[in-house]
Design a protein around this motif. Structure first.
Motif, PDB file in Angstrom:
ATOM      1  N   THR A  13     -13.417  -8.196 -12.160  1.00 14.34           N
ATOM      2  CA  THR A  13     -12.784  -7.013 -11.570  1.00 14.34           C
ATOM      3  C   THR A  13     -13.842  -6.051 -11.037  1.00 14.34           C
ATOM      4  O   THR A  13     -13.687  -5.463  -9.956  1.00 14.34           O
ATOM      5  N   GLY A  29      -1.057 -11.137  -7.741  1.00 18.15           N
ATOM      6  CA  GLY A  29      -1.315 -11.539  -6.357  1.00 18.15           C
ATOM      7  C   GLY A  29      -1.429 -10.389  -5.374  1.00 18.15           C
ATOM      8  O   GLY A  29      -1.470 -10.598  -4.160  1.00 18.15           O
ATOM      9  N   ILE A  30      -1.462  -9.155  -5.877  1.00 21.16           N
ATOM     10  CA  ILE A  30      -1.630  -7.993  -4.992  1.00 21.16           C
ATOM     11  C   ILE A  30      -3.136  -7.802  -4.758  1.00 21.16           C
ATOM     12  O   ILE A  30      -3.921  -7.857  -5.710  1.00 21.16           O
ATOM     13  N   ALA A  31      -3.521  -7.552  -3.522  1.00 21.72           N
ATOM     14  CA  ALA A  31      -4.949  -7.388  -3.219  1.00 21.72           C
ATOM     15  C   ALA A  31      -5.472  -6.079  -3.799  1.00 21.72           C
ATOM     16  O   ALA A  31      -4.769  -5.062  -3.791  1.00 21.72           O
ATOM     17  N   PHE A  32      -6.703  -6.116  -4.273  1.00 25.88           N
ATOM     18  CA  PHE A  32      -7.358  -4.905  -4.791  1.00 25.88           C
ATOM     19  C   PHE A  32      -7.298  -3.792  -3.737  1.00 25.88           C
ATOM     20  O   PHE A  32      -7.008  -2.632  -4.039  1.00 25.88           O
ATOM     21  N   ALA A  33      -7.536  -4.158  -2.486  1.00 23.52           N
ATOM     22  CA  ALA A  33      -7.551  -3.178  -1.384  1.00 23.52           C
ATOM     23  C   ALA A  33      -6.197  -2.480  -1.236  1.00 23.52           C
ATOM     24  O   ALA A  33      -6.133  -1.273  -0.961  1.00 23.52           O
ATOM     25  N   THR A  34      -5.117  -3.230  -1.399  1.00 26.53           N
ATOM     26  CA  THR A  34      -3.772  -2.655  -1.268  1.00 26.53           C
ATOM     27  C   THR A  34      -3.587  -1.522  -2.270  1.00 26.53           C
ATOM     28  O   THR A  34      -3.067  -0.447  -1.948  1.00 26.53           O
ATOM     29  N   GLU A  80       0.835  -1.206   0.000  1.00 26.46           N
ATOM     30  CA  GLU A  80       0.000   0.000   0.000  1.00 26.46           C
ATOM     31  C   GLU A  80       0.869   1.256   0.000  1.00 26.46           C
ATOM     32  O   GLU A  80       0.568   2.243  -0.677  1.00 26.46           O
ATOM     33  N   GLN A  91     -14.920  -7.274  -7.808  1.00 31.21           N
ATOM     34  CA  GLN A  91     -13.913  -6.995  -6.764  1.00 31.21           C
ATOM     35  C   GLN A  91     -13.969  -5.547  -6.285  1.00 31.21           C
ATOM     36  O   GLN A  91     -13.591  -5.234  -5.163  1.00 31.21           O
ATOM     37  N   THR A 112      -3.672  -7.271  -9.443  1.00 26.19           N
ATOM     38  CA  THR A 112      -4.334  -8.457  -8.860  1.00 26.19           C
ATOM     39  C   THR A 112      -3.838  -9.731  -9.547  1.00 26.19           C
ATOM     40  O   THR A 112      -3.720 -10.777  -8.912  1.00 26.19           O
TER      41      THR A 112
END
Ligand code: ADE
Ligand code: ZN
Length: 333
Positions: A152, A109-114, A74, A155, A106
């Motif tokens: 997406t 492997g990175i979270a959408f939230a990050t 983040e 998400q 994503t």
């Protein structure tokens, strides 16, 4: 009256076509690579910058996606966005609508939230510190499938209050807007504002499709509209904004040089043109540099500069109150 640097600087600017991943300067890319232990296939900042010689959109996108691989946390997304906002402050950019490409992250492997939390926090801080207002636009990657776009969109649901619109970017030719008709219909139903890249390298037909099959409100780029008179008439009559990116178009060889760019012609034909920087870290120019290069090559009048500024304010997704505030700051000439 001659157009000088002070006049261009004084214009209250609105940026409507900016990919946040395209603001990753080589210096920050190396810093993040080191911080995150990511290997880059370049030995130095200078070597990386020297590789920024593009033949077309795809040759740029290959490097752009590779560069994004250093963004993991983040804080990385915060630092990226903050660095861009510092440039906005320097260039008197007062409202920004930022594109981000969640699938680029994503899929690693990175979270959408990050991703969105880092971008959003920097925008919030810049609003507090410099009163820069903002919107965030999620772009689907058009080289991927419509199913992936719909996934997406799902998400994005928990973050909906932070996302003003949906856009469409990446490799244009061979991926016509109609490929995403269902995804855009779903986005519209969910209340998002809609935009799409069209007519950058792709034909005027893609602009028709973006308007008729995706129901977009603005066209990103759109410079190839001039190939179709009927389309130009529609864009003029409906005052559909085009978010034009001059330095990008020259660096990606949409036009061989700035003096050949059709921006002035578009403006003179009554199209609602705006100037934007697209991917400034890769194309060598933030907003003021785009303004400067356009003025040097095309020589616009004061009235045309004011028109461009007014167009961008009106074309934005800012609130009516914010638009009025920005319009009031236009120099009276
Ligand atoms: N992604 C980042 N910049 C882009 C551009 N100019 N066209 C299409 N996709 C992009
Ligand atoms: Zn773009």
């Amino acid at each position: 009256m001659t157009i000088d640097h002070a006049f261009l600087q004084s214009l209250p600017k609105v940026e409507l076509h900016l990919h946040i991943e395209g603001t990753l300067e080589p210096e920050l890319m190396f810093e993040l690579a080191q911080r995150n232990n990511v290997a880059l296939p370049f030995d130095s900042v200078d070597q990386l910058r020297a590789a920024y010689q593009f033949n077309d959109l795809q040759s740029f996108l290959d490097l752009y996606y590779q560069g994004a691989s250093v963004l993991l946390t983040e804080q990385d997304f915060y630092d990226l966005t903050w660095a861009y906002l510092e440039r906005c402050q320097q260039d008197n950019v007062q409202h920004v609508e930022i594109f981000f490409d969640p699938q680029t992250h994503t899929d690693r492997g990175i979270a959408f939230a990050t991703v969105i939390n880092g971008i959003k926090r920097a925008l919030h801080d810049a609003q507090q510190q410099w009163q820069i207002s903002y919107g965030i636009i999620l772009c689907f990657l058009r080289h991927l499938s419509e199913e992936q776009a719909l996934a997406t969109l799902a998400q994005a649901e928990p973050f909906k209050q932070h996302i003003i619109g949906i856009g469409l970017d990446s490799s244009e030719v061979g991926h016509p807007p109609q490929k995403f008709a269902r995804a855009f219909a779903a986005a519209k139903q969910q209340g998002y504002r809609l935009v799409a890249h069209a007519g950058e390298e792709g034909p005027a037909e893609y602009i028709w499709e973006a308007l008729q099959q995706l129901s977009v409100e603005r066209i990103d780029h759109g410079v190839r509209c001039v190939d179709d008179e009927e389309l130009v008439a529609l864009l003029v009559n409906e005052q559909i904004p085009l978010t034009v990116c001059p330095t990008s178009n020259v660096r990606l060889k949409v036009f061989e040089q700035m003096s050949e760019h059709n921006l002035k012609q578009l403006l003179e034909r009554g199209l609602k043109v705006t100037i934007n920087s697209d991917d400034p870290a890769y194309f060598g120019g933030y907003m003021m540099e785009n303004y400067r290069q356009v003025e040097a090559a095309l020589g616009l009048s004061t009235a045309q500069w004011l028109q461009l500024s007014r167009n961008a304010i009106e074309a934005s997704f800012a609130s009516p109150e914010r638009k009025a505030e920005l319009l009031e700051q236009l120099p009276q000439r």
